[in-house]
Design an enzyme around this catalytic site. Structure first.
Site, PDB file in Angstrom:
ATOM      1  N   PHE A 148       0.867  -1.184   0.000  1.00 50.79           N
ATOM      2  CA  PHE A 148       0.000   0.000   0.000  1.00 50.79           C
ATOM      3  C   PHE A 148       0.900   1.229   0.000  1.00 50.79           C
ATOM      4  CE2 PHE A 148      -2.385   3.574   1.385  1.00 50.79           C
ATOM      5  CZ  PHE A 148      -3.576   3.433   0.688  1.00 50.79           C
ATOM      6  N   ASP A 233       9.497   2.823   1.823  1.00 45.97           N
ATOM      7  CA  ASP A 233       8.315   3.629   2.152  1.00 45.97           C
ATOM      8  C   ASP A 233       8.090   3.496   3.661  1.00 45.97           C
ATOM      9  OD1 ASP A 233       5.863   4.700   2.699  1.00 45.97           O
ATOM     10  OD2 ASP A 233       4.855   3.877   0.934  1.00 45.97           O
ATOM     11  N   LYS A 262       2.902  11.237   7.055  1.00 41.04           N
ATOM     12  CA  LYS A 262       2.084  11.031   8.256  1.00 41.04           C
ATOM     13  C   LYS A 262       2.613  11.776   9.484  1.00 41.04           C
ATOM     14  CE  LYS A 262       0.083   6.602   6.777  1.00 41.04           C
ATOM     15  NZ  LYS A 262      -1.261   6.900   6.347  1.00 41.04           N
TER      16      LYS A 262
HETATM   17  N1  PLP Z   1       2.565   4.668   2.000  1.00 38.93           N
HETATM   18  C1  PLP Z   1       2.214   3.970   3.089  1.00 38.93           C
HETATM   19  C2  PLP Z   1       3.109   2.878   3.585  1.00 38.93           C
HETATM   20  C3  PLP Z   1       1.016   4.238   3.749  1.00 38.93           C
HETATM   21  O1  PLP Z   1       0.663   3.511   4.817  1.00 38.93           O
HETATM   22  C4  PLP Z   1       0.193   5.282   3.261  1.00 38.93           C
HETATM   23  C5  PLP Z   1      -1.093   5.592   3.921  1.00 38.93           C
HETATM   24  O2  PLP Z   1      -1.658   4.812   4.636  1.00 38.93           O
HETATM   25  C6  PLP Z   1       0.609   5.994   2.132  1.00 38.93           C
HETATM   26  C7  PLP Z   1       1.798   5.662   1.531  1.00 38.93           C
HETATM   27  C8  PLP Z   1      -0.242   7.102   1.559  1.00 38.93           C
HETATM   28  O3  PLP Z   1      -0.251   8.208   2.387  1.00 38.93           O
HETATM   29  P1  PLP Z   1      -1.388   9.340   2.223  1.00 38.93           P
HETATM   30  O4  PLP Z   1      -2.670   8.726   2.676  1.00 38.93           O
HETATM   31  O5  PLP Z   1      -0.930  10.463   3.104  1.00 38.93           O
HETATM   32  O6  PLP Z   1      -1.403   9.723   0.771  1.00 38.93           O
END
Ligand code: PLP
Length: 410
Positions: A148, A233, A262
């Site tokens: 994700f 990530d 976040k």
């Molecule tokens: N990458 C990871 C690992 C995430 O958990 C998330 C969101 O849950 C994102 C990217 C995307 O972040 P955003 O919701 O701020 O676009």
């Protein structure tokens, strides 16, 4: 407002408003939160709940941490936005501090996690063409099954979750998906056009999936050997969530690129970033990428404070200690309704056995007992309270979680 309306109908009225006027792209629990402080929130009826989701880890420091609120107020009274057309006196300090925290040279700021991931993808492609020498438009990025990384068209192009993709094609080419945790599959997917491996050190949305020990280390070695970028990530796993500043540290791994978001904005402002060395982030020239709000002084002032709060390691230690305590207690309970408990630090996935009821139903019952947690997929409940949660509050929650889960499906 009539007496009847005042007595417990505010929730219903607000749920009805959301139902009518907000796109149905989420399925929230039926609670309407009005206030938050630390690990606790209060709904519009005055009921208190412990927040065991922490806005998907954006609230690692809790609701309205006084240091972060103070930093925001100070900046609000001075300067909120310049765009990057001009310099301001906050942005460079944030970039310096974040680069130092990650042990890298440079930072590229955006707002949301998905934007930072998009930025990392563009960085890898550009690096592939300019530095590695991949032929134009041939760059390939390898990703993991169950990933994700956000919701843009390009990012969902390499999602393996059908509900993230259905009806949103055509998709962006240039990605190959390999099973998460399988180093041989990664090796097999890398060819001369491969520029990067994008991976979550622990997969959050997939259900807090911890890969086999040694996987990230082996991926690091492979990326170095094949001259491709290891892009971690750490949007959800980073900034203290797993008991270390970055989850990669558990394997002693330093990626080429960190993708952060976040908690970087302290749960107050959206703030995300790509962090890497000059040989990687130095590929951008003026006009090639950017964002009007990316790196705005208000977000950066909060980000500077966030980084400072991570310096003495106390949030990381609390996450490690309390997380181990919670994980062990959940495992020791050995409830027949629980199939598996996984996690690292204050980040735990609980799989319910099939037939023990859906995770969503369990979360609704937890809500009735004063605990806000969120299901992911059908059978997994994830727990990720703010790292400032007090031990006694966590014990209070644990007692209720075990009580609710022991009656799941009955
Ligand atoms: N990458 C990871 C690992 C995430 O958990 C998330 C969101 O849950 C994102 C990217 C995307 O972040 P955003 O919701 O701020 O676009």
């Amino acid at each position: 407002m009539s007496t009847e309306q005042a007595a417990g109908t505010r929730t219903e009225a607000l749920l009805a408003l959301a139902e009518q006027h907000a796109a149905h792209n989420y399925h929230p629990l039926p609670v309407v939160i009005a206030e938050g402080e630390g690990a606790w929130v209060t709904d519009v009826e005055g009921e208190r709940y412990i927040d065991m989701l922490a806005a998907y880890s954006a609230l690692n420091f809790g609701h309205r941490h006084p240091r972060l609120v103070e930093a925001a107020h100070r900046q609000l009274d001075r300067l909120t936005l310049t765009s990057r057309a001009f310099h301001n006196d906050t942005f460079p300090v944030f970039c310096r501090d974040l680069a130092a925290l990650a042990g890298k040279d440079m930072v590229l700021t955006m707002n949301t996690g998905a934007e930072a991931v998009e930025t990392a993808l563009k960085t890898a492609r550009r690096w592939g063409y300019d530095v590695k020498g991949v032929a134009p438009d041939r760059a390939k990025i390898v990703v993991a099954d169950g990933n994700f990384h956000g919701r843009t068209v390009t990012i969902v192009s390499f999602s393996t979750d059908p509900s993230a993709k259905a009806g949103f094609g055509p998709f962006t080419p240039g990605f190959e998906v390999v099973p998460y945790g399988d180093i041989d599959a990664l090796r097999g997917a890398i060819d001369d056009d491969t520029v990067a491996f994008l991976v979550e050190p622990i997969q959050g949305e997939a259900g807090v999936i911890v890969p086999p020990a040694g996987y990230l280390r082996a991926a690091r070695a492979l990326c170095t050997e094949r001259n491709i970028l290891l892009m971690a990530d750490e949007i959800q796993s980073g900034l203290g969530r797993t008991g270390t500043t970055f989850a990669c540290e558990h394997e002693g791994v330093v990626p080429d690129v960190y993708v952060l978001g976040k908690a970087l904005g302290g749960g107050i402002m959206p703030l995300s970033a790509v962090v890497a060395n000059r040989d990687v982030l130095g590929v951008f020239r003026p006009g090639e990428h950017g964002s009007t709000f990316g790196g705005n002084p208000l977000a950066c002032a909060i980000g500077i404070e966030v980084i400072d709060m991570l310096r003495d390691g106390s949030f990381q230690r609390a996450s490690a200690e309390l997380g181990t305590r919670l994980l062990e207690a959940l495992r020791a309970a050995a409830l027949p309704q629980i199939a598996a408990v996984r996690g690292r630090g204050l980040w735990i996935g609980i799989d319910l056995v099939p037939g023990a009821g859906e995770a969503r139903a369990a979360c609704e019952r937890l809500m009735e007992r004063g605990i806000l947690a969120k299901d992911t997929h059908e059978h997994t409940i994830r727990l990720a309270p703010p790292l400032c949660v007090r031990r006694e509050d966590l014990d209070w929650a644990l007692e209720r979680i075990l009580d609710v889960l022991s009656t799941s499906g009955t």
